[in-house]
Write a protein that holds these residues in place. Structure first.
Motif, short mmCIF file in Angstrom:
data_model
loop_
_atom_site.label_atom_id
_atom_site.label_comp_id
_atom_site.label_asym_id
_atom_site.label_seq_id
_atom_site.Cartn_x
_atom_site.Cartn_y
_atom_site.Cartn_z
N GLN A 123 -10.72 -11.10 -4.85
CA GLN A 123 -11.63 -9.97 -4.92
C GLN A 123 -11.83 -9.46 -3.48
O GLN A 123 -12.13 -10.26 -2.59
N ILE A 124 -11.66 -8.15 -3.29
CA ILE A 124 -11.74 -7.55 -1.96
C ILE A 124 -12.78 -6.43 -1.98
O ILE A 124 -12.79 -5.62 -2.91
N HIS A 125 -13.61 -6.38 -0.93
CA HIS A 125 -14.67 -5.37 -0.82
C HIS A 125 -14.54 -4.66 0.52
O HIS A 125 -14.38 -5.33 1.56
N GLY A 126 -14.67 -3.33 0.52
CA GLY A 126 -14.62 -2.58 1.76
C GLY A 126 -15.41 -1.29 1.67
O GLY A 126 -15.53 -0.69 0.59
N GLY A 127 -15.94 -0.87 2.79
CA GLY A 127 -16.70 0.37 2.85
C GLY A 127 -15.80 1.58 3.09
O GLY A 127 -14.89 1.52 3.93
N GLU A 128 -16.05 2.65 2.38
CA GLU A 128 -15.24 3.85 2.53
C GLU A 128 -15.49 4.56 3.86
O GLU A 128 -14.68 5.38 4.28
N ALA A 129 -16.60 4.25 4.53
CA ALA A 129 -16.87 4.81 5.85
C ALA A 129 -16.61 3.79 6.97
O ALA A 129 -17.01 3.99 8.10
N ASP A 130 -15.93 2.72 6.62
CA ASP A 130 -15.60 1.66 7.59
C ASP A 130 -14.27 2.01 8.24
O ASP A 130 -13.21 1.92 7.62
N GLU A 131 -14.33 2.43 9.51
CA GLU A 131 -13.10 2.86 10.19
C GLU A 131 -12.11 1.71 10.34
O GLU A 131 -10.90 1.94 10.36
N PHE A 132 -12.58 0.49 10.43
CA PHE A 132 -11.66 -0.65 10.53
C PHE A 132 -10.92 -0.84 9.21
O PHE A 132 -9.71 -0.98 9.18
N PHE A 133 -11.67 -0.86 8.12
CA PHE A 133 -11.08 -1.10 6.80
C PHE A 133 -10.21 0.05 6.33
O PHE A 133 -9.10 -0.15 5.85
N MET A 134 -10.68 1.27 6.52
CA MET A 134 -9.97 2.43 5.98
C MET A 134 -8.87 2.96 6.90
O MET A 134 -7.87 3.48 6.42
N ASP A 135 -9.05 2.85 8.21
CA ASP A 135 -8.14 3.52 9.14
C ASP A 135 -7.17 2.59 9.87
O ASP A 135 -6.28 3.08 10.56
N GLU A 136 -7.35 1.28 9.75
CA GLU A 136 -6.48 0.35 10.49
C GLU A 136 -5.55 -0.45 9.59
O GLU A 136 -5.03 -1.48 9.99
N GLY A 137 -5.37 0.01 8.36
CA GLY A 137 -4.40 -0.62 7.47
C GLY A 137 -4.96 -1.65 6.50
O GLY A 137 -4.24 -2.11 5.62
N ASP A 138 -6.22 -2.01 6.65
CA ASP A 138 -6.78 -3.04 5.76
C ASP A 138 -6.79 -2.60 4.30
O ASP A 138 -6.47 -3.39 3.41
N VAL A 139 -7.17 -1.35 4.04
CA VAL A 139 -7.21 -0.89 2.65
C VAL A 139 -5.82 -0.91 2.03
O VAL A 139 -5.65 -1.25 0.85
N ASP A 140 -4.80 -0.59 2.82
CA ASP A 140 -3.42 -0.66 2.31
C ASP A 140 -3.03 -2.10 2.02
O ASP A 140 -2.40 -2.39 0.99
N LEU A 154 -10.14 -4.76 -6.23
CA LEU A 154 -10.51 -4.10 -4.99
C LEU A 154 -11.67 -3.17 -5.29
O LEU A 154 -11.57 -2.32 -6.18
N PHE A 155 -12.77 -3.34 -4.55
CA PHE A 155 -13.94 -2.48 -4.69
C PHE A 155 -14.19 -1.80 -3.36
O PHE A 155 -14.23 -2.46 -2.32
N THR A 156 -14.35 -0.48 -3.41
CA THR A 156 -14.76 0.26 -2.21
C THR A 156 -16.11 0.91 -2.49
O THR A 156 -16.44 1.20 -3.64
N TYR A 157 -16.85 1.12 -1.42
CA TYR A 157 -18.24 1.56 -1.53
C TYR A 157 -18.43 2.82 -0.69
O TYR A 157 -18.25 2.80 0.53
N ALA A 158 -18.79 3.91 -1.37
CA ALA A 158 -18.94 5.22 -0.72
C ALA A 158 -20.02 5.17 0.35
O ALA A 158 -21.10 4.60 0.15
N GLY A 159 -19.70 5.75 1.50
CA GLY A 159 -20.68 5.89 2.57
C GLY A 159 -20.97 4.63 3.37
O GLY A 159 -21.78 4.65 4.28
N CYS A 160 -20.32 3.53 3.03
CA CYS A 160 -20.64 2.24 3.67
C CYS A 160 -19.71 1.96 4.85
O CYS A 160 -18.51 2.18 4.76
N GLY A 161 -20.29 1.46 5.93
CA GLY A 161 -19.55 1.10 7.13
C GLY A 161 -19.24 -0.39 7.18
O GLY A 161 -19.44 -1.13 6.22
N HIS A 162 -18.78 -0.82 8.33
CA HIS A 162 -18.35 -2.20 8.54
C HIS A 162 -19.53 -3.17 8.46
O HIS A 162 -20.56 -2.93 9.08
#
Length: 191
Positions: A123-140, A154-162
């Motif tokens: 189970q993976i969780h990440g914030g949609e506003a998390d530049e590390f998770f979304m922009d550095e390849g983690d979401v891929d 995989l769960f992503t959360y709108a507006g959430c940061g790191h």
């Protein structure tokens, strides 16, 4: 009830990290929280990353892996951000892993093993506003892991940061954190 090895993020064992562990314990799970910083924690991510660099990312990963020694088969390996390195490595390479919970980070398949192991839920969780998770390849990487796993979410959360699920960080989002906690508890109940 599950045995869980929960590895902290770059800011260390913050009050929010410890509260997350305590919530899992309150549900009846045995949660091991090794302190890889020897009692230090940091108010900002920048300070925590400076500490991690001074120790060395490889050293921290090895310490996290060593923390699993003696834990029973079926242990669920979980980590926040920096702690994901060792948690994911253990889930992919340690025989008898009960599952993996990866928060705020995911490492590409092939880093520790070519594939996700059969029978190990993730189970993976990440914030949609998390530049590390979304922009550095983690979401891929997360999408690839979930696609490769027999039981992957995989769960992503709108507006959430790191580190949004840690109540002691500036990115904390109470509603999203409560949802993460419930989803993790549901995952552990299945494990």
């Amino acid at each position: 009830m599950a045995d869980v090895l929960l590895l902290h993020h770059a800011q260390g064992q913050t009050p929010g990290f410890l509260a997350f562990a305590d919530a899992l314990r309150a549900a009846g799970h045995t949660v091991h929280t090794p302190d890889l910083y020897g009692g230090e924690s940091f108010a900002t991510l920048d300070e925590g990353m400076a500490k991690a660099r001074s120790i060395g990312f490889g050293t921290l990963q090895e310490q996290g892996v060593a923390a699993a020694e003696g834990l029973p088969d079926g242990t669920v390996y979980a980590g926040f951000s920096l702690g994901v390195m060792a948690a994911q490595r253990l889930a992919q390479t340690r025989p008898g892993a009960g599952g993996a919970v990866l928060l705020d980070s995911a490492i590409p398949l092939g880093e520790f093993a070519p594939d996700w192991p059969a029978g190990v839920p993730v189970q993976i969780h990440g914030g949609e506003a998390d530049e590390f998770f979304m922009d550095e390849g983690d979401v891929d990487a997360a999408r690839a892991i979930v696609a490769a796993a027999e039981d992957g979410e995989l769960f992503t959360y709108a507006g959430c940061g790191h580190l949004f699920a840690d109540a002691s960080t500036t990115a904390y989002d109470a509603d999203a954190a409560a949802l993460v906690q419930q989803r993790v508890l549901d995952f552990l109940a299945r494990s």
